[in-house]
Design a protein around this motif. Sequence first.
Motif, mmCIF file in Angstrom:
data_model
loop_
_atom_site.group_PDB
_atom_site.id
_atom_site.type_symbol
_atom_site.label_atom_id
_atom_site.label_comp_id
_atom_site.label_asym_id
_atom_site.label_seq_id
_atom_site.Cartn_x
_atom_site.Cartn_y
_atom_site.Cartn_z
ATOM 1 N N ARG A 18 63.703 9.170 42.363
ATOM 2 C CA ARG A 18 63.665 9.028 43.820
ATOM 3 C C ARG A 18 64.025 7.592 44.207
ATOM 4 N NH1 ARG A 18 58.562 9.907 47.876
ATOM 5 N NH2 ARG A 18 59.751 10.451 49.743
ATOM 6 N N ILE A 19 64.999 7.454 45.093
ATOM 7 C CA ILE A 19 65.520 6.142 45.472
ATOM 8 C C ILE A 19 65.362 5.932 46.978
ATOM 9 C CG2 ILE A 19 67.604 4.699 45.589
ATOM 10 C CD1 ILE A 19 68.601 6.136 43.068
ATOM 11 N N LEU A 20 64.957 4.719 47.354
ATOM 12 C CA LEU A 20 64.871 4.342 48.761
ATOM 13 C C LEU A 20 66.017 3.401 49.094
ATOM 14 C CD1 LEU A 20 63.414 4.181 51.522
ATOM 15 C CD2 LEU A 20 62.087 2.256 50.582
ATOM 16 N N VAL A 21 66.800 3.746 50.118
ATOM 17 C CA VAL A 21 67.894 2.896 50.596
ATOM 18 C C VAL A 21 67.473 2.281 51.928
ATOM 19 C CG1 VAL A 21 70.300 2.824 51.360
ATOM 20 C CG2 VAL A 21 69.638 4.330 49.458
ATOM 21 N N ILE A 22 67.475 0.943 51.993
ATOM 22 C CA ILE A 22 67.126 0.239 53.238
ATOM 23 C C ILE A 22 68.387 -0.474 53.718
ATOM 24 C CG2 ILE A 22 65.477 -1.321 54.352
ATOM 25 C CD1 ILE A 22 63.746 -1.148 51.823
ATOM 26 N N GLU A 23 69.001 0.050 54.760
ATOM 27 C CA GLU A 23 70.296 -0.449 55.230
ATOM 28 C C GLU A 23 70.433 -0.132 56.717
ATOM 29 O OE1 GLU A 23 73.344 -1.968 56.138
ATOM 30 O OE2 GLU A 23 73.461 -2.022 53.934
ATOM 31 N N ASP A 24 70.684 -1.165 57.541
ATOM 32 C CA ASP A 24 70.755 -0.938 58.993
ATOM 33 C C ASP A 24 72.126 -0.436 59.455
ATOM 34 O OD1 ASP A 24 71.636 -3.624 58.315
ATOM 35 O OD2 ASP A 24 71.824 -3.969 60.467
ATOM 36 N N GLU A 25 73.165 -0.642 58.652
ATOM 37 C CA GLU A 25 74.480 -0.094 58.997
ATOM 38 C C GLU A 25 74.495 1.376 58.591
ATOM 39 O OE1 GLU A 25 78.007 -2.380 58.025
ATOM 40 O OE2 GLU A 25 76.709 -4.046 57.435
ATOM 41 N N LYS A 26 74.451 2.255 59.592
ATOM 42 C CA LYS A 26 74.255 3.673 59.303
ATOM 43 C C LYS A 26 75.386 4.286 58.485
ATOM 44 C CE LYS A 26 71.048 4.618 63.035
ATOM 45 N NZ LYS A 26 70.657 5.497 64.153
ATOM 46 N N LYS A 27 76.628 3.839 58.715
ATOM 47 C CA LYS A 27 77.745 4.377 57.933
ATOM 48 C C LYS A 27 77.596 4.018 56.460
ATOM 49 C CE LYS A 27 81.319 4.729 61.503
ATOM 50 N NZ LYS A 27 82.667 4.284 61.931
ATOM 51 N N ASP A 86 65.828 8.672 50.111
ATOM 52 C CA ASP A 86 65.294 8.445 51.451
ATOM 53 C C ASP A 86 65.995 7.226 52.031
ATOM 54 O OD1 ASP A 86 63.518 10.554 51.274
ATOM 55 O OD2 ASP A 86 61.898 9.311 50.489
ATOM 56 N N VAL A 87 66.159 7.200 53.349
ATOM 57 C CA VAL A 87 66.851 6.094 54.009
ATOM 58 C C VAL A 87 65.978 5.498 55.107
ATOM 59 C CG1 VAL A 87 68.870 5.410 55.358
ATOM 60 C CG2 VAL A 87 69.117 7.099 53.522
ATOM 61 N N ALA A 88 65.932 4.173 55.164
ATOM 62 C CA ALA A 88 65.276 3.445 56.258
ATOM 63 C C ALA A 88 66.322 2.524 56.871
ATOM 64 C CB ALA A 88 64.091 2.631 55.731
ATOM 65 N N PHE A 89 66.304 2.396 58.211
ATOM 66 C CA PHE A 89 67.350 1.640 58.890
ATOM 67 C C PHE A 89 66.924 0.242 59.344
ATOM 68 C CE2 PHE A 89 68.560 6.138 59.589
ATOM 69 C CZ PHE A 89 69.771 6.112 58.913
ATOM 70 N N ASP A 90 65.733 -0.192 58.960
ATOM 71 C CA ASP A 90 65.336 -1.585 59.199
ATOM 72 C C ASP A 90 64.310 -1.986 58.150
ATOM 73 O OD1 ASP A 90 62.476 -1.341 60.287
ATOM 74 O OD2 ASP A 90 63.544 -0.076 61.716
ATOM 75 N N GLU A 143 61.330 -3.311 58.311
ATOM 76 C CA GLU A 143 59.926 -2.962 58.550
ATOM 77 C C GLU A 143 59.632 -1.532 58.092
ATOM 78 O OE1 GLU A 143 57.859 -2.659 62.659
ATOM 79 O OE2 GLU A 143 57.806 -4.791 62.102
ATOM 80 N N GLU A 144 60.513 -0.611 58.486
ATOM 81 C CA GLU A 144 60.342 0.774 58.067
ATOM 82 C C GLU A 144 60.502 0.901 56.555
ATOM 83 O OE1 GLU A 144 62.480 5.181 58.492
ATOM 84 O OE2 GLU A 144 63.391 3.428 59.451
ATOM 85 N N GLY A 145 61.467 0.171 56.009
ATOM 86 C CA GLY A 145 61.703 0.228 54.572
ATOM 87 C C GLY A 145 60.503 -0.249 53.771
ATOM 88 N N LYS A 192 62.770 -7.065 59.780
ATOM 89 C CA LYS A 192 62.342 -7.742 58.559
ATOM 90 C C LYS A 192 63.534 -7.800 57.615
ATOM 91 C CE LYS A 192 58.005 -6.885 57.512
ATOM 92 N NZ LYS A 192 57.223 -8.128 57.600
ATOM 93 N N SER A 193 63.835 -8.986 57.116
ATOM 94 C CA SER A 193 65.001 -9.125 56.238
ATOM 95 C C SER A 193 64.733 -8.500 54.871
ATOM 96 C CB SER A 193 65.356 -10.601 56.044
ATOM 97 O OG SER A 193 64.408 -11.227 55.195
#
Length: 230
Positions: free
Chosen positions: A2-11, A28-32, A34-36, A57-58
């Motif tokens: 299971r992998i978490l991707v934290i990336e704000d550029e949706k494409k 799973d994907v988080a777009f910022d 804080e959520e990640g 959050k950077s």
Amino acid sequence: MRILVIEDEKKVARFIEQGLREEKYTVDVAFDGEEGLSRALSEAYDLVITDVMMPKKSGIEVIRELRAKGRNLPILCLTARSEVGDKVEGLDAGADDYITKPFLFEELSARVRSLLRRSDMEKKTQLVSHDLVLDTVTHTAKRHKPGTTEEYQIPLTVKEYELLEYLLKNKGRILSRSVITQHVWGYTFTMGSNVIDVYVKRLREKIDGNRDEKERLIMSERGIGYGIKE
């Protein structure tokens, strides 16, 4: 896995997600940031891929906070090609590797496989909770007989072993039924299914038996899931 991707550029996020899903990873994907960070702390992942520049959050902050809270899962950092400082800062913060944008998915995939292999090699051959010992090489479990130091072997089926191994790898945490199902059975949890409850009951009978409350190791939280004591 299971992998978490934290990336704000949706494409970019969807590109990574689709590629990893095609390689049979659960993603799973988080777009910022804080959520990640919240997802990475509350759920069980085998690897995190995080961008550096993100809202709220950077990626650097996410990495630092994960390491500060003892999360030792592999982390792959995404950086802009021109930002050499981001690469150094990311590695110093606790990232295991980085890849620069733009990148080919084949390169990302290779780095993911490398990090997961490295993580597997570093895993302990024994997982322990109190006097319960699970040997990940021989796939055997042992525990002391109540009130003694004499060990006895606990017979486990294949799925009982896989469930116990996963609980021990995440000891001290209550894991949701959906997370357990994805990691142990490899499919999405279906509401109304009691397969997790059945297997946990079997493990309880074998591991905790008629022991006193303080000696019982398997934990449960009504409506959420199960875990094993730290």
